[in-house]
Design a protein around this motif. Structure first.
Motif, PDB file in Angstrom:
ATOM      1  N   ALA A  96     -92.754   2.220  75.700  1.00  0.00           N
ATOM      2  CA  ALA A  96     -91.903   2.587  74.569  1.00  0.00           C
ATOM      3  C   ALA A  96     -90.436   2.665  74.977  1.00  0.00           C
ATOM      4  O   ALA A  96     -89.544   2.244  74.229  1.00  0.00           O
ATOM      5  N   VAL A 125     -90.759   4.725  68.001  1.00  0.00           N
ATOM      6  CA  VAL A 125     -91.467   5.231  69.195  1.00  0.00           C
ATOM      7  C   VAL A 125     -92.820   5.802  68.819  1.00  0.00           C
ATOM      8  O   VAL A 125     -93.373   6.629  69.524  1.00  0.00           O
ATOM      9  N   GLY A 163     -98.333   5.454  76.686  1.00  0.00           N
ATOM     10  CA  GLY A 163     -97.383   4.360  76.524  1.00  0.00           C
ATOM     11  C   GLY A 163     -95.921   4.725  76.619  1.00  0.00           C
ATOM     12  O   GLY A 163     -95.068   4.050  76.035  1.00  0.00           O
ATOM     13  N   HIS A 164     -95.580   5.778  77.367  1.00  0.00           N
ATOM     14  CA  HIS A 164     -94.179   6.198  77.415  1.00  0.00           C
ATOM     15  C   HIS A 164     -93.277   5.136  78.033  1.00  0.00           C
ATOM     16  O   HIS A 164     -92.178   4.872  77.529  1.00  0.00           O
ATOM     17  N   ARG A 168     -89.119  -0.765  75.285  1.00  0.00           N
ATOM     18  CA  ARG A 168     -88.989  -1.405  73.973  1.00  0.00           C
ATOM     19  C   ARG A 168     -87.671  -1.064  73.303  1.00  0.00           C
ATOM     20  O   ARG A 168     -87.049  -1.914  72.648  1.00  0.00           O
ATOM     21  N   GLY A 189     -95.661   4.647  69.054  1.00  0.00           N
ATOM     22  CA  GLY A 189     -96.727   4.360  69.999  1.00  0.00           C
ATOM     23  C   GLY A 189     -96.777   5.308  71.170  1.00  0.00           C
ATOM     24  O   GLY A 189     -97.723   5.281  71.954  1.00  0.00           O
ATOM     25  N   ALA A 190     -95.780   6.162  71.335  1.00  0.00           N
ATOM     26  CA  ALA A 190     -95.753   7.093  72.454  1.00  0.00           C
ATOM     27  C   ALA A 190     -96.016   8.492  71.925  1.00  0.00           C
ATOM     28  O   ALA A 190     -95.182   9.072  71.260  1.00  0.00           O
ATOM     29  N   LEU A 192     -87.141   8.812  74.080  1.00  0.00           N
ATOM     30  CA  LEU A 192     -88.207   9.020  73.110  1.00  0.00           C
ATOM     31  C   LEU A 192     -88.008  10.425  72.548  1.00  0.00           C
ATOM     32  O   LEU A 192     -88.358  11.413  73.195  1.00  0.00           O
TER      33      LEU A 192
END
Length: 249
Positions: free
Chosen positions: A103, A237, A99-100, A106, A239-240, A75
């Motif tokens: 992510a 990324v 959310g790391h 993902r 979301g993180a 990330l």
């Protein structure tokens, strides 16, 4: 070297290994370390007292991210992300709402490919042959040269070149999207008809590049494609949230 907090480069899985010969930002290059919290870790160094967006530091930041991404999911943080201290980094790494882990899972096994489409600037002859309006305005400008005629012709050429590039951009997007896991639109870039990033499986990356190159070769009279890859997955990324603020650089 006096420091002004903790410079954060990336968040990685907790078992990630730092490149032995890599250094961070600053002069001399800062020593890298990790701050681990559960299943994730932040790659950090001491932040220089006066951080500036110098070429040396930008290259150090980007080069480290690329090397980390070659070995596993990353990330990436934008250049200039600084936390006040290690406790702040640890606390935010431990926050499940950021959310790391999700992510990292993902993007695991993937790379980012960024594609920009620009009007083809060396295709005027083809444009005149294919576009009746441009051809008519060119002929009028030849018969009755002057500022107004030149202005109308120039505007028509610019519009037609942009329209052709936009259409080619839509076509290449349709062709490349099935080869990617995800697609993310990028910010507007002046003069750019398309700015989009693809999340591509690392094993499919060469096929993706080859497909983009074939399209570019076959449509060079309509569009100039610029593909940059592989990149760390900046565009996938969101979301993180990062454990830092952006330094005033």
């Amino acid at each position: 070297m006096s420091t002004a907090g903790v410079y954060v480069y990336a968040i990685v899985p907790a078992d990630a290994v730092l490149p032995a010969d890599a250094g961070g930002v600053g002069g001399p290059a800062a020593a890298l370390r990790t701050i681990r919290q559960g299943r994730v870790a932040a790659v950090v160094s001491d932040a220089p007292q006066k951080l500036r967006a110098r070429r040396r530091d930008l290259l150090a930041h980007q080069g480290l991210l690329q090397r980390l991404a070659d070995d596993g999911p990353v990330l990436p943080m934008r250049f200039g992300m600084v936390a006040p201290d290690e406790e702040t980094v640890s606390r935010q790494l431990a926050d499940p709402g950021r959310g790391h882990i999700a992510a990292l899972e993902r993007i695991a096994g993937g790379v980012e490919a960024n594609l920009k489409a620009f009007p083809a600037q060396n295709a005027l002859a083809t444009l005149v042959a294919e576009d009746g309006k441009v051809r008519r305005l060119r002929d009028e400008a030849r018969r009755r040269p002057g500022y107004e005629a030149s202005l109308r012709l120039g505007e028509a050429v610019a519009y037609a070149l942009a329209a052709r590039a936009a259409e080619a951009g839509r076509r290449v997007l349709r062709e490349l999207t099935p080869l990617a896991r995800e697609v993310a639109a990028g910010p507007d870039v002046e003069g750019c008809a398309l700015n989009v990033s693809f999340l591509v499986d690392r094993g499919a990356h060469e096929r993706f590049r080859a497909t983009a190159q074939r399209f570019a070769d076959g449509h060079r009279e309509h569009v100039e494609l610029r593909l940059v890859s592989p990149l760390p997955c900046y565009s996938f990324v969101a979301g993180a949230s990062g454990p830092a603020r952006t330094a005033g650089v």
